[in-house]
Scaffold this active site. Structure first.
Site, PDB file in Angstrom:
ATOM      1  N   SER B 198       0.869  -1.161   0.000  1.00 32.15           N
ATOM      2  CA  SER B 198       0.000   0.000   0.000  1.00 32.15           C
ATOM      3  C   SER B 198       0.911   1.218   0.000  1.00 32.15           C
ATOM      4  O   SER B 198       1.861   1.296  -0.781  1.00 32.15           O
ATOM      5  CB  SER B 198      -0.919  -0.023   1.228  1.00 32.15           C
ATOM      6  N   TYR B 212      -4.518   8.037  -6.318  1.00 30.60           N
ATOM      7  CA  TYR B 212      -3.520   7.110  -5.775  1.00 30.60           C
ATOM      8  C   TYR B 212      -3.938   6.640  -4.384  1.00 30.60           C
ATOM      9  O   TYR B 212      -3.896   5.452  -4.079  1.00 30.60           O
ATOM     10  CB  TYR B 212      -2.177   7.832  -5.706  1.00 30.60           C
ATOM     11  N   LYS B 216      -4.745   2.954  -2.847  1.00 30.34           N
ATOM     12  CA  LYS B 216      -3.932   2.379  -1.785  1.00 30.34           C
ATOM     13  C   LYS B 216      -4.739   2.082  -0.519  1.00 30.34           C
ATOM     14  O   LYS B 216      -4.405   1.174   0.238  1.00 30.34           O
ATOM     15  CB  LYS B 216      -2.737   3.296  -1.467  1.00 30.34           C
TER      16      LYS B 216
END
Lengths: 364, 352
Positions: B198, B212, B216
């Site tokens: 992650s 993003y 994650k």
């Protein structure tokens, strides 16, 4: 060294301390309330309890402050994706009841939209100039921008966007295909991103707005059988956190709700998919009414909350999974910090009791 | 009632004995003694948590995105820890070959180690076939490291739905696909380790990372549910939360960064891929679920621990003791970041 008044207060609190009369250590001697107080204060608890009560009152004051409305849905234009059923429809009702001027519900199915519109129009207060609007569109489609522009033409700009369009899916990881995964991410994440992107420029121009995302308790904790759904709902939470950070400067606030199982058509559809493990897991919680969830959401928007939870389990989970979420009320922060540190706090309380003896000696 | 030596008067402090008398008479001595005992107990549990529950030695480790960055560093670390087969998977065949040569130089002569390459795309529908072909003749994969991923930074308004989709496709689905392919064998052997990468952006909000971060966060959620589902098969899941790491991917991202993102990034430091890889391999061997990096990582790991499974008593005690205080510290950081955003946004407005 200490101001006279403090000295008096402490002396009063400690006047039953060990340096005056020997405390009644024998349980048989407890005849009345005065003896109970003596015992409490002589072993240090009196001071601790007094401090604790003061802090509790202070927290209560801050909590009441946090209930103030910072933002009224009255007079606003509220757009709700997935607004023809489930939580979305319940939020539409609640928004009307709170005086929203325009409520626009967006969904794919025109018939359901019309049916819901009729239902909602019955809630309109005659004296308020309220309107219910429908837009038939797919939050996942590339044409969403055009469809929204057409559907919203002639209407005041949208003040509050509620991204309630979403789907669910449950199966073990091995029974979940990459396509199932993709669908969850497409609808639950991208289906919230697209409407937000379309409506944001107007909100930024007005320097005012509210954007709400619907995550799930499965977006705060792991639940067997929800790898795809959970991943998408965790993503929604992350998106909401970053968006709040980016948009606060424009006076646009973001909220994210974490509903439990809610009595909606979507849940009804999912029940048949549930494996025994999922059923056993679900037994730990209860099914909430959509109206109750909607009420929490609208209250949360009006009070300026970021994290919107539902029920006691929801509160518990909200504190545990609070992570780095922005907090907008001192009462919430205090609740979180004291709940999260309850074990060290208990230890500190015992230390305070020890301190009591030392303070006694100083005053003695 | 009290022993005579516990009575004392502050004016009489002449020597150390008086200090001790005072300490114990007001109760601090007892408190300190208890505190020290608890600390020693925690230390004991912590040392216990450092034991290896799982050795990479002799295992087959497959690393997606293994030809560069964190993936490559993990491949090196796995070899150094005695992995028997290290398979690196990536799209670019040249980079794969170059990395393979680099890795083969690390092979200890006496150990029968091999480095394998598979050229494939973790996002492609053909991944299953390509993996089956690439892994034929090799022992089954014991450890899967999902290190293939991409990054992207832009304000939300400058992020298109396609940008979003790409992040979710590669970072989430690109970890799901290899896991689904390799899982049946692990379940049959009732043994295995699956690692997801992650990011700190998957634990906290960072301006400029809507897409993003969402991907994650999703990876973290996936890892949590998967660990719950797979533990019964003796397959453990770990998820790492690296900070900015010195990799080609980071180099490529630096050019995209807006002033706000740069100001934000200034709060942390850039880690070496080798250091991150070492934490990951240690974490796998010690049976950790959450793998963090550095002190900031530890801080964030505790704050964002949420409902993550915890496998060591020392970790749980640390979390429970520190959580309240760390949440306050976290709020300070959040305030700082929000202020950076406000300051820089106003600056940008003035310039326009």
């Amino acid at each position: 060294m200490m101001p006279g008044w403090l000295d008096s207060v402490l002396t009063y609190l400690l006047q039953w301390g060990p340096h005056h009369d020997p405390p009644k250590q024998n349980m048989d001697d407890i005849d009345d309330l005065e003896d109970v107080f003596e015992l409490m204060f002589s072993c240090g608890w009196g001071l601790v309890v007094a401090i604790f009560v003061l802090l509790l009152l202070f927290w209560l004051f801050l909590y009441l402050l946090s209930l103030r409305n910072q933002y009224n849905l009255a007079g606003k234009h509220v757009l709700i994706t997935g607004g023809s059923s489930g939580i979305g429809k319940a939020v539409a009702k609640e928004a009307l009841l709170r005086g929203a001027e325009v409520v626009t519900i967006l969904a794919r199915n025109e018939e359901k939209l019309e049916a819901t519109k009729s239902e909602l129009e019955r809630l309109i207060t005659p004296k308020l100039d309220q309107r219910v609007n429908t837009i038939s569109a797919d939050v996942c489609s590339e044409e969403l921008q055009e469809e929204l522009e057409i559907g919203l033409s002639g209407l005041p700009p949208v003040d509050v966007l509620i991204n309630s369009a979403g789907i669910t899916f449950t199966a073990s990881f091995q029974d979940t295909t990459p396509q199932d995964f993709e669908k969850q991410l497409q609808v639950n994440v991208l289906g919230s991103v697209r409407p937000t992107k379309v409506l944001l420029p107007d909100m930024i121009e007005k320097q005012q707005g509210r954007i709400v995302f619907i995550s799930s308790m499965a977006g705060q904790t792991a639940l067997y059988g929800y790898t795809a759904y959970s991943a998408s709902k965790y993503a929604v939470r992350g998106l909401a956190e970053v968006l709040d950070m980016e948009l606060k400067v424009h006076n646009i606030r973001v909220s994210v709700s974490f509903p439990p199982d809610t009595d909606t058509p979507m849940l009804q559809g999912e029940l048949g998919q549930r494996s025994p493990i999922v059923k056993a897991q679900a037994g730990f919680g209860s099914v909430f009414k959509a109206e109750s969830v909607a009420r929490d959401i609208c209250r949360g928007i009006e009070r300026g909350k970021f994290l919107i939870t539902h029920g006691f389990d929801g509160f518990l989970l909200g504190v545990i999974a609070t992570g780095m979420s922005p907090v907008y009320h001192w009462a919430t922060l205090i609740t979180e910090v004291s709940s999260l540190s309850s074990l060290p706090a208990v230890i500190i309380l015992f230390w305070l009791a020890k301190l009591q003896r030392h303070v006694c000696k100083f005053l003695g």
